[in-house]
Design a protein around this motif. Structure first.
Motif, PDB file in Angstrom:
ATOM      1  N   ARG A  17     -33.870   9.858  59.758  1.00  0.00           N
ATOM      2  CA  ARG A  17     -34.179   8.423  59.686  1.00  0.00           C
ATOM      3  C   ARG A  17     -33.444   7.658  60.784  1.00  0.00           C
ATOM      4  O   ARG A  17     -34.001   6.750  61.407  1.00  0.00           O
ATOM      5  N   ARG A  18     -32.193   8.046  61.036  1.00  0.00           N
ATOM      6  CA  ARG A  18     -31.408   7.369  62.071  1.00  0.00           C
ATOM      7  C   ARG A  18     -32.030   7.595  63.445  1.00  0.00           C
ATOM      8  O   ARG A  18     -32.185   6.669  64.247  1.00  0.00           O
ATOM      9  N   ILE A  19     -32.392   8.828  63.739  1.00  0.00           N
ATOM     10  CA  ILE A  19     -33.013   9.151  65.037  1.00  0.00           C
ATOM     11  C   ILE A  19     -34.299   8.341  65.219  1.00  0.00           C
ATOM     12  O   ILE A  19     -34.529   7.747  66.271  1.00  0.00           O
ATOM     13  N   LEU A  20     -35.120   8.307  64.182  1.00  0.00           N
ATOM     14  CA  LEU A  20     -36.396   7.599  64.288  1.00  0.00           C
ATOM     15  C   LEU A  20     -36.184   6.097  64.501  1.00  0.00           C
ATOM     16  O   LEU A  20     -36.882   5.477  65.308  1.00  0.00           O
ATOM     17  N   ARG A  21     -35.205   5.528  63.797  1.00  0.00           N
ATOM     18  CA  ARG A  21     -34.908   4.098  63.992  1.00  0.00           C
ATOM     19  C   ARG A  21     -34.460   3.843  65.423  1.00  0.00           C
ATOM     20  O   ARG A  21     -34.890   2.886  66.059  1.00  0.00           O
ATOM     21  N   GLU A  22     -33.599   4.740  65.934  1.00  0.00           N
ATOM     22  CA  GLU A  22     -33.101   4.570  67.302  1.00  0.00           C
ATOM     23  C   GLU A  22     -34.231   4.667  68.322  1.00  0.00           C
ATOM     24  O   GLU A  22     -34.163   4.058  69.378  1.00  0.00           O
ATOM     25  N   LEU A  23     -35.254   5.438  68.005  1.00  0.00           N
ATOM     26  CA  LEU A  23     -36.399   5.589  68.907  1.00  0.00           C
ATOM     27  C   LEU A  23     -37.388   4.436  68.764  1.00  0.00           C
ATOM     28  O   LEU A  23     -38.394   4.387  69.454  1.00  0.00           O
TER      29      LEU A  23
END
Ligand SMILES: Nc1ncnc2c1ncn2[C@@H]1O[C@H](COP(=O)(O)OP(=O)(O)OP(=O)(O)O)[C@@H](O)[C@H]1O
Ligand SMILES: [Mg+2]
Length: 144
Positions: A17-23
């Motif tokens: 979820r963190r990676i996707l938000r950062e992207l």
């Protein structure tokens, strides 16, 4: 198969979820992929000795691949049925075993492919489309 692995459940979906938000992926897509990932990683922790989860992010979709070398699934129709579970007692005591994980994965995915070979392992591919999800979602955190 291993009660020890259950302590880490949620770690992969949190990271994803963190990676996707950062992207900059749409909040509604992040929410749905997070649910799919959580259910998939939980099943790997409960029913197998380990597996691999792969995240792929495209302009038009997010894909999750789950692969494990666990016991496999005999009846692919049965495990898609809400309420079906073979969760062991130790997992039920932790609140798992409602038989809702795979139905929940299917509900949140736009395409869902479940393959398994008894005695060999299980592979799942889930896709969530990004188009049409641009303005949805109420789970946007700060900066999402
Ligand atoms: N990776 C896997 N390898 C082998 N069997 C699996 C795997 N994932 C799911 N199963 C089988 O499919 C059944 C249904 O899975 P599902 O996630 O829907 O329910 P559950 O894990 O038993 O309960 P819940 O997810 O609601 O806590 C499981 O009880 C198990 O028998
Ligand atoms: Mg489950």
């Amino acid at each position: 198969m291993s009660p020890g692995a259950i302590a880490d459940v949620g770690a992969v979906s949190t990271q994803i979820r963190r990676i996707l938000r950062e992207l900059g992926v749409e909040p509604e897509v992040v929410r749905r992929v997070g649910i799919i990932c959580f259910e998939g990683e939980t099943n790997i922790a409960i029913f197998t000795k380990g597996g691999r989860i792969t995240l792929m992010v495209w302009d038009d979709r997010v894909e999750l691949f789950f692969a494990d070398n666990g016991p496999g699934i005999e009846d692919l129709e049965l495990v898609r049925r809400p309420g079906y579970s073979t969760a062991p007692d130790w997992a039920r005591e932790l609140g798992f075993g409602a038989g809702m994980g795979i139905p929940n994965m299917e509900k949140n995915a736009d395409t869902f492919v479940l393959r398994s070979r008894p005695g060999k392992g299980t592979a799942i591919r889930a896709t969530v489309w990004r188009k049409g999800n641009e303005r949805q979602g109420s789970s946007a955190g700060p900066g999402a």
